[in-house]
Design a protein around this motif. Structure first.
Motif, PDB file in Angstrom:
ATOM      1  N   PRO A  61       0.869  -1.129   0.124  1.00  9.05           N
ATOM      2  CA  PRO A  61      -0.024   0.055   0.115  1.00  9.05           C
ATOM      3  C   PRO A  61       0.758   1.426  -0.104  1.00  9.05           C
ATOM      4  O   PRO A  61       0.422   2.062  -0.797  1.00  9.05           O
ATOM      5  N   LEU A  62       1.972   1.311   0.778  1.00  9.81           N
ATOM      6  CA  LEU A  62       2.733   2.425   0.833  1.00  9.81           C
ATOM      7  C   LEU A  62       3.467   2.687  -0.650  1.00  9.81           C
ATOM      8  O   LEU A  62       3.495   3.817  -1.280  1.00  9.81           O
ATOM      9  N   GLN A  63       3.775   1.500  -1.328  1.00  9.83           N
ATOM     10  CA  GLN A  63       4.547   1.880  -2.746  1.00  9.83           C
ATOM     11  C   GLN A  63       3.541   2.278  -3.730  1.00  9.83           C
ATOM     12  O   GLN A  63       3.578   3.057  -4.491  1.00  9.83           O
ATOM     13  N   LYS A  64       2.081   1.788  -3.495  1.00  2.23           N
ATOM     14  CA  LYS A  64       1.094   2.070  -4.497  1.00  2.23           C
ATOM     15  C   LYS A  64       0.835   3.465  -4.191  1.00  2.23           C
ATOM     16  O   LYS A  64       0.493   4.332  -5.160  1.00  2.23           O
ATOM     17  N   ALA A  65       0.582   3.987  -2.877  1.00  4.95           N
ATOM     18  CA  ALA A  65       0.643   5.601  -2.640  1.00  4.95           C
ATOM     19  C   ALA A  65       1.554   6.245  -3.140  1.00  4.95           C
ATOM     20  O   ALA A  65       1.232   7.374  -3.958  1.00  4.95           O
ATOM     21  N   TYR A 114      -1.701  12.396  -2.050  1.00  4.53           N
ATOM     22  CA  TYR A 114      -1.196  12.795  -1.062  1.00  4.53           C
ATOM     23  C   TYR A 114      -1.882  12.270   0.192  1.00  4.53           C
ATOM     24  O   TYR A 114      -1.197  11.646   1.230  1.00  4.53           O
ATOM     25  N   VAL A 115      -2.987  12.317   0.376  1.00  4.04           N
ATOM     26  CA  VAL A 115      -3.864  11.808   1.430  1.00  4.04           C
ATOM     27  C   VAL A 115      -3.787  10.553   1.518  1.00  4.04           C
ATOM     28  O   VAL A 115      -3.463  10.085   2.791  1.00  4.04           O
ATOM     29  N   LYS A 116      -3.923   9.675   0.565  1.00  7.72           N
ATOM     30  CA  LYS A 116      -3.821   8.310   0.656  1.00  7.72           C
ATOM     31  C   LYS A 116      -2.375   7.907   1.072  1.00  7.72           C
ATOM     32  O   LYS A 116      -2.264   6.954   2.018  1.00  7.72           O
ATOM     33  N   GLN A 117      -1.471   8.550   0.671  1.00  9.10           N
ATOM     34  CA  GLN A 117       0.107   8.047   1.292  1.00  9.10           C
ATOM     35  C   GLN A 117      -0.012   8.549   2.910  1.00  9.10           C
ATOM     36  O   GLN A 117       0.710   7.745   3.374  1.00  9.10           O
ATOM     37  N   GLN A 118      -0.478   9.670   3.098  1.00 11.11           N
ATOM     38  CA  GLN A 118      -0.399   9.853   4.434  1.00 11.11           C
ATOM     39  C   GLN A 118      -1.173   9.098   5.300  1.00 11.11           C
ATOM     40  O   GLN A 118      -0.732   8.763   6.447  1.00 11.11           O
ATOM     41  N   LYS A 119      -2.213   8.577   4.936  1.00 12.70           N
ATOM     42  CA  LYS A 119      -3.113   7.430   5.606  1.00 12.70           C
ATOM     43  C   LYS A 119      -2.208   6.134   5.731  1.00 12.70           C
ATOM     44  O   LYS A 119      -2.115   5.527   6.931  1.00 12.70           O
ATOM     45  N   ALA A 120      -1.508   5.769   4.759  1.00 13.76           N
ATOM     46  CA  ALA A 120      -0.681   4.602   4.683  1.00 13.76           C
ATOM     47  C   ALA A 120       0.578   4.731   5.659  1.00 13.76           C
ATOM     48  O   ALA A 120       0.565   3.798   6.368  1.00 13.76           O
ATOM     49  N   ASP A 121       0.908   5.944   5.567  1.00 10.95           N
ATOM     50  CA  ASP A 121       1.952   6.079   6.744  1.00 10.95           C
ATOM     51  C   ASP A 121       1.718   6.191   8.110  1.00 10.95           C
ATOM     52  O   ASP A 121       2.411   5.659   9.079  1.00 10.95           O
ATOM     53  N   GLN A 122       0.222   6.665   8.228  1.00 18.63           N
ATOM     54  CA  GLN A 122      -0.148   6.954   9.533  1.00 18.63           C
ATOM     55  C   GLN A 122      -0.527   5.396  10.220  1.00 18.63           C
ATOM     56  O   GLN A 122      -0.375   5.030  11.282  1.00 18.63           O
ATOM     57  N   GLU A 123      -1.027   4.618   9.208  1.00 16.57           N
ATOM     58  CA  GLU A 123      -1.368   3.202   9.832  1.00 16.57           C
ATOM     59  C   GLU A 123      -0.355   2.424  10.176  1.00 16.57           C
ATOM     60  O   GLU A 123      -0.095   1.646  11.171  1.00 16.57           O
ATOM     61  N   LEU A 124       1.033   2.723   9.226  1.00 14.92           N
ATOM     62  CA  LEU A 124       2.295   1.950   9.705  1.00 14.92           C
ATOM     63  C   LEU A 124       3.053   2.484  11.032  1.00 14.92           C
ATOM     64  O   LEU A 124       3.113   1.752  11.804  1.00 14.92           O
ATOM     65  N   ASP A 125       2.767   3.813  11.128  1.00 16.68           N
ATOM     66  CA  ASP A 125       3.182   4.515  12.349  1.00 16.68           C
ATOM     67  C   ASP A 125       2.309   3.801  13.722  1.00 16.68           C
ATOM     68  O   ASP A 125       2.915   3.613  14.777  1.00 16.68           O
ATOM     69  N   TYR A 126       0.826   3.765  13.598  1.00 14.94           N
ATOM     70  CA  TYR A 126      -0.044   3.433  14.396  1.00 14.94           C
ATOM     71  C   TYR A 126       0.485   1.813  14.855  1.00 14.94           C
ATOM     72  O   TYR A 126       0.515   1.495  16.335  1.00 14.94           O
ATOM     73  N   LEU A 127       0.580   0.998  14.079  1.00 12.85           N
ATOM     74  CA  LEU A 127       0.997  -0.293  14.314  1.00 12.85           C
ATOM     75  C   LEU A 127       2.267  -0.417  15.021  1.00 12.85           C
ATOM     76  O   LEU A 127       2.563  -1.303  15.816  1.00 12.85           O
ATOM     77  N   ASN A 128       3.242   0.502  14.563  1.00 14.52           N
ATOM     78  CA  ASN A 128       4.552   0.462  15.078  1.00 14.52           C
ATOM     79  C   ASN A 128       4.478   0.804  16.631  1.00 14.52           C
ATOM     80  O   ASN A 128       5.295   0.374  17.302  1.00 14.52           O
ATOM     81  N   GLN A 129       3.596   1.755  16.972  1.00 15.20           N
ATOM     82  CA  GLN A 129       3.725   2.402  18.131  1.00 15.20           C
ATOM     83  C   GLN A 129       2.790   1.288  19.245  1.00 15.20           C
ATOM     84  O   GLN A 129       3.219   1.214  20.225  1.00 15.20           O
ATOM     85  N   ALA A 130       2.084   0.514  18.523  1.00 10.79           N
ATOM     86  CA  ALA A 130       1.327  -0.481  19.415  1.00 10.79           C
ATOM     87  C   ALA A 130       2.422  -1.467  19.531  1.00 10.79           C
ATOM     88  O   ALA A 130       2.489  -2.135  20.920  1.00 10.79           O
ATOM     89  N   ILE A 131       3.178  -1.989  18.838  1.00 10.51           N
ATOM     90  CA  ILE A 131       4.063  -3.236  19.069  1.00 10.51           C
ATOM     91  C   ILE A 131       5.227  -2.501  19.981  1.00 10.51           C
ATOM     92  O   ILE A 131       5.768  -3.069  20.982  1.00 10.51           O
ATOM     93  N   TYR A 132       5.463  -1.131  19.687  1.00 10.89           N
ATOM     94  CA  TYR A 132       6.314  -0.638  20.821  1.00 10.89           C
ATOM     95  C   TYR A 132       6.048  -0.809  22.112  1.00 10.89           C
ATOM     96  O   TYR A 132       6.520  -1.051  23.272  1.00 10.89           O
ATOM     97  N   SER A 133       4.794  -0.376  22.480  1.00  8.81           N
ATOM     98  CA  SER A 133       4.036  -0.343  23.763  1.00  8.81           C
ATOM     99  C   SER A 133       4.179  -1.836  24.308  1.00  8.81           C
ATOM    100  O   SER A 133       4.227  -1.956  25.465  1.00  8.81           O
ATOM    101  N   LEU A 134       3.662  -2.776  23.609  1.00  6.40           N
ATOM    102  CA  LEU A 134       3.695  -4.176  23.838  1.00  6.40           C
ATOM    103  C   LEU A 134       5.084  -4.565  24.163  1.00  6.40           C
ATOM    104  O   LEU A 134       5.128  -5.247  25.415  1.00  6.40           O
ATOM    105  N   GLY A 135       6.054  -4.207  23.497  1.00  5.80           N
ATOM    106  CA  GLY A 135       7.327  -4.944  23.839  1.00  5.80           C
ATOM    107  C   GLY A 135       8.004  -4.171  25.091  1.00  5.80           C
ATOM    108  O   GLY A 135       8.339  -4.941  26.011  1.00  5.80           O
ATOM    109  N   ASN A 136       7.575  -2.893  25.256  1.00  5.54           N
ATOM    110  CA  ASN A 136       8.246  -2.088  26.426  1.00  5.54           C
ATOM    111  C   ASN A 136       7.298  -2.952  27.692  1.00  5.54           C
ATOM    112  O   ASN A 136       7.829  -3.004  28.828  1.00  5.54           O
TER     113      ASN A 136
END
Length: 179
Positions: A61-65, A114-136
């Protein structure tokens, strides 16, 4: 082309330095955790694997955006060039409104990309933060378990908490940069 080069610099070249910095910090923290307790390092490796795999899930999805932005930008600029080359004809036949409607349509398409790309970036960031919190949380709980059993000293909880913040923060940065 200039926009594509700028996008390439921001999304790829700048990320390389961030990945190197985060990888060095990650290695140093992992070594420190291993010196405290090997099971802490095993937990870190498990969460690290999960966090490094995450960008692969959103890679398409990021590459397509990004491709959509490039194509929309190219189309917008080509439309501008085509219409502006015939500016005298536009004035002669008073079709300025048609020109503006076509330009606005292409501009909306570019903005949507641009909006679709930002959405894909935000989804990645959200998932990364969730795993960050879980690991911590997991590393903190494991350390607390060892402290409660008397296998580690109490003061180590603060150190491991600080190390895990750097460790999972570095992992999150690497995953985001890779994305």
């Amino acid at each position: 082309m200039t926009n594509d080069l700028e996008m390439l610099k921001e999304q790829y070249a700048d990320s390389i330095g961030g990945i190197v910095h985060s990888a060095v910090l990650l290695a140093l923290v992992a070594g420190s955790l291993a010196s405290f307790r090997w099971s802490l390092l095993l937990l870190v490796i498990a969460v690290s694997t999960l966090q490094m795999y995450l960008p692969r899930v959103l890679d398409e999805p990021l590459q397509k955006a990004t491709d959509k932005i490039s194509a929309s930008n190219r189309k917008y600029l080509q439309t501008l060039a085509d219409w502006l080359n015939g500016i005298d004809t536009l004035r002669r036949y008073a079709v300025g409104e048609k020109f503006l409607s076509i330009i606005h349509a292409d501009a909306r398409e570019l903005e949507s990309a641009y909006v679709k790309q930002q959405k894909a970036d935000q989804e990645l960031d959200y998932l990364n933060q969730a795993i960050y919190s879980l690991g911590n949380t997991l590393i903190f709980l494991l350390t607390a378990y060892f402290v409660a059993r008397g296998q580690l000293e109490f003061g180590l909880i603060a150190s491991v908490n600080d190390f895990s913040l750097y460790l999972f923060g570095s992992l999150m940065n690497i995953a985001n940069y890779r994305g």
